[in-house]
Design a protein around this motif. Structure first.
Motif, PDB file in Angstrom:
ATOM      1  N   GLY A 189      33.305  32.726  83.674  1.00 19.71           N
ATOM      2  CA  GLY A 189      32.710  33.660  82.724  1.00 19.71           C
ATOM      3  C   GLY A 189      31.720  33.002  81.791  1.00 19.71           C
ATOM      4  N   ILE A 190      31.437  31.712  81.991  1.00 21.11           N
ATOM      5  CA  ILE A 190      30.515  31.004  81.101  1.00 21.11           C
ATOM      6  C   ILE A 190      29.131  31.630  81.157  1.00 21.11           C
ATOM      7  CG2 ILE A 190      29.357  28.811  80.705  1.00 21.11           C
ATOM      8  CD1 ILE A 190      31.920  27.438  81.653  1.00 21.11           C
ATOM      9  N   GLU A 191      28.665  31.964  82.353  1.00 16.87           N
ATOM     10  CA  GLU A 191      27.342  32.578  82.488  1.00 16.87           C
ATOM     11  C   GLU A 191      27.303  33.916  81.751  1.00 16.87           C
ATOM     12  OE1 GLU A 191      24.384  34.544  85.823  1.00 16.87           O
ATOM     13  OE2 GLU A 191      26.079  33.335  86.486  1.00 16.87           O
ATOM     14  N   HIS A 192      28.377  34.695  81.887  1.00 19.97           N
ATOM     15  CA  HIS A 192      28.434  35.996  81.227  1.00 19.97           C
ATOM     16  C   HIS A 192      28.380  35.833  79.709  1.00 19.97           C
ATOM     17  CE1 HIS A 192      29.396  37.436  85.154  1.00 19.97           C
ATOM     18  NE2 HIS A 192      30.615  36.914  85.147  1.00 19.97           N
ATOM     19  N   LYS A 193      29.130  34.873  79.212  1.00 18.05           N
ATOM     20  CA  LYS A 193      29.150  34.650  77.765  1.00 18.05           C
ATOM     21  C   LYS A 193      27.788  34.189  77.263  1.00 18.05           C
ATOM     22  CE  LYS A 193      34.051  33.881  77.516  1.00 18.05           C
ATOM     23  NZ  LYS A 193      34.849  33.194  78.469  1.00 18.05           N
ATOM     24  N   GLY A 242      21.839  42.142  84.377  1.00 15.10           N
ATOM     25  CA  GLY A 242      22.119  42.807  85.640  1.00 15.10           C
ATOM     26  C   GLY A 242      22.581  41.841  86.705  1.00 15.10           C
ATOM     27  N   ARG A 243      21.920  40.699  86.782  1.00 12.66           N
ATOM     28  CA  ARG A 243      22.326  39.675  87.749  1.00 12.66           C
ATOM     29  C   ARG A 243      23.739  39.184  87.453  1.00 12.66           C
ATOM     30  NH1 ARG A 243      19.297  34.035  88.132  1.00 12.66           N
ATOM     31  NH2 ARG A 243      20.812  33.584  86.528  1.00 12.66           N
ATOM     32  N   SER A 244      24.027  38.986  86.186  1.00 16.00           N
ATOM     33  CA  SER A 244      25.351  38.549  85.785  1.00 16.00           C
ATOM     34  C   SER A 244      26.394  39.626  86.076  1.00 16.00           C
ATOM     35  CB  SER A 244      25.338  38.195  84.296  1.00 16.00           C
ATOM     36  OG  SER A 244      26.560  37.660  83.900  1.00 16.00           O
ATOM     37  N   MET A 245      25.999  40.882  85.890  1.00 13.40           N
ATOM     38  CA  MET A 245      26.915  41.990  86.131  1.00 13.40           C
ATOM     39  C   MET A 245      27.286  42.071  87.617  1.00 13.40           C
ATOM     40  SD  MET A 245      26.388  45.959  85.075  1.00 13.40           S
ATOM     41  CE  MET A 245      25.134  46.267  86.295  1.00 13.40           C
ATOM     42  N   PHE A 246      26.325  41.879  88.494  1.00 13.25           N
ATOM     43  CA  PHE A 246      26.596  41.973  89.928  1.00 13.25           C
ATOM     44  C   PHE A 246      27.344  40.754  90.463  1.00 13.25           C
ATOM     45  CE2 PHE A 246      23.083  45.096  89.745  1.00 13.25           C
ATOM     46  CZ  PHE A 246      23.790  46.168  90.239  1.00 13.25           C
ATOM     47  N   ARG A 247      27.356  39.676  89.694  1.00  7.86           N
ATOM     48  CA  ARG A 247      28.067  38.471  90.117  1.00  7.86           C
ATOM     49  C   ARG A 247      29.504  38.424  89.598  1.00  7.86           C
ATOM     50  NH1 ARG A 247      23.978  33.408  89.368  1.00  7.86           N
ATOM     51  NH2 ARG A 247      22.521  33.980  91.002  1.00  7.86           N
ATOM     52  N   GLU A 290      34.438  42.224  80.247  1.00  7.59           N
ATOM     53  CA  GLU A 290      33.155  41.526  80.355  1.00  7.59           C
ATOM     54  C   GLU A 290      32.136  42.401  81.091  1.00  7.59           C
ATOM     55  OE1 GLU A 290      32.810  37.508  81.726  1.00  7.59           O
ATOM     56  OE2 GLU A 290      34.682  36.954  80.725  1.00  7.59           O
ATOM     57  N   PHE A 291      32.589  43.062  82.137  1.00  8.94           N
ATOM     58  CA  PHE A 291      31.715  43.962  82.886  1.00  8.94           C
ATOM     59  C   PHE A 291      31.190  45.075  81.982  1.00  8.94           C
ATOM     60  CE2 PHE A 291      30.928  47.531  85.822  1.00  8.94           C
ATOM     61  CZ  PHE A 291      30.057  46.902  86.702  1.00  8.94           C
ATOM     62  N   LEU A 292      32.068  45.665  81.181  1.00 10.78           N
ATOM     63  CA  LEU A 292      31.648  46.719  80.248  1.00 10.78           C
ATOM     64  C   LEU A 292      30.702  46.175  79.177  1.00 10.78           C
ATOM     65  CD1 LEU A 292      34.961  48.735  79.811  1.00 10.78           C
ATOM     66  CD2 LEU A 292      32.891  49.420  81.038  1.00 10.78           C
ATOM     67  N   LEU A 293      30.967  44.956  78.714  1.00  9.67           N
ATOM     68  CA  LEU A 293      30.066  44.342  77.735  1.00  9.67           C
ATOM     69  C   LEU A 293      28.677  44.104  78.323  1.00  9.67           C
ATOM     70  CD1 LEU A 293      32.322  41.785  75.845  1.00  9.67           C
ATOM     71  CD2 LEU A 293      31.200  43.822  74.912  1.00  9.67           C
ATOM     72  N   LEU A 294      28.638  43.717  79.595  1.00 14.51           N
ATOM     73  CA  LEU A 294      27.340  43.517  80.245  1.00 14.51           C
ATOM     74  C   LEU A 294      26.575  44.830  80.359  1.00 14.51           C
ATOM     75  CD1 LEU A 294      28.427  41.000  83.009  1.00 14.51           C
ATOM     76  CD2 LEU A 294      26.985  40.501  81.027  1.00 14.51           C
ATOM     77  N   ILE A 295      27.271  45.897  80.724  1.00 16.22           N
ATOM     78  CA  ILE A 295      26.626  47.216  80.798  1.00 16.22           C
ATOM     79  C   ILE A 295      26.152  47.645  79.417  1.00 16.22           C
ATOM     80  CG2 ILE A 295      27.036  49.678  81.237  1.00 16.22           C
ATOM     81  CD1 ILE A 295      28.864  48.828  83.544  1.00 16.22           C
ATOM     82  N   LEU A 296      26.999  47.443  78.408  1.00 14.50           N
ATOM     83  CA  LEU A 296      26.619  47.782  77.038  1.00 14.50           C
ATOM     84  C   LEU A 296      25.414  46.956  76.588  1.00 14.50           C
ATOM     85  CD1 LEU A 296      27.315  49.414  74.491  1.00 14.50           C
ATOM     86  CD2 LEU A 296      28.793  47.506  73.813  1.00 14.50           C
TER      87      LEU A 296
END
Length: 136
Positions: A3-7, A76-81, A89-95
């Motif tokens: 989740g480092i990339e997402h953060k 978006g790239r992070s969300m699909f990965r 985390e997925f919801l945070l990416l969409i938000l």
């Protein structure tokens, strides 16, 4: 995947949000000054206001819009990965994507009146002038 990339992307989204919010407040103040001073009726005077400050704001708006589009791409790239990522985390990416889209729309809305209109007038007048000179 970690989740480092997402953060990291979410931290950049937070930084973008803070910077863009401050910029929008300052842009709104500039718009109020320009509209109150009647500069919206005189495109050349508007663009020359305080050493071409409206043009500087226009350039910053372009930079923030381009950065926002790049951020949407990375979100978006992070969300699909994030196949095995936490649903939060997925919801945070969409938000994050939605927030960046809202900020891009606000940037376009705030720069449109009166600065972008003045830039369009100056470009049109300049284009007509260039066309008239080149036709001779």
């Amino acid at each position: 995947m970690s989740g480092i990339e997402h953060k990291g992307v979410l931290i950049f989204t937070l930084i973008y949000t803070v910077i863009t919010t401050i910029f929008l407040i300052k842009l709104n103040q500039l718009n109020d000054i320009l509209l109150a001073g009647g500069y919206d009726q005189h495109a050349f005077e508007l663009l020359k206001f305080h050493d071409f400050q409206p043009i500087v704001y226009f350039v910053y708006t372009l930079i923030l819009c381009i950065a926002g589009v790049a951020l949407i791409y990375f979100l978006g790239r992070s969300m699909f990965r994030c196949g095995e990522a936490d649903p939060w985390e997925f919801l945070l990416l969409i938000l994050g994507i939605l927030i960046v889209i809202v900020f891009i729309v606000l940037l376009i809305w705030f720069i449109h009146n009166p600065i972008f209109q003045a830039i369009l007038v100056v470009l049109c007048v300049g284009g007509v002038g260039v066309a008239a000179l080149s036709s001779k």
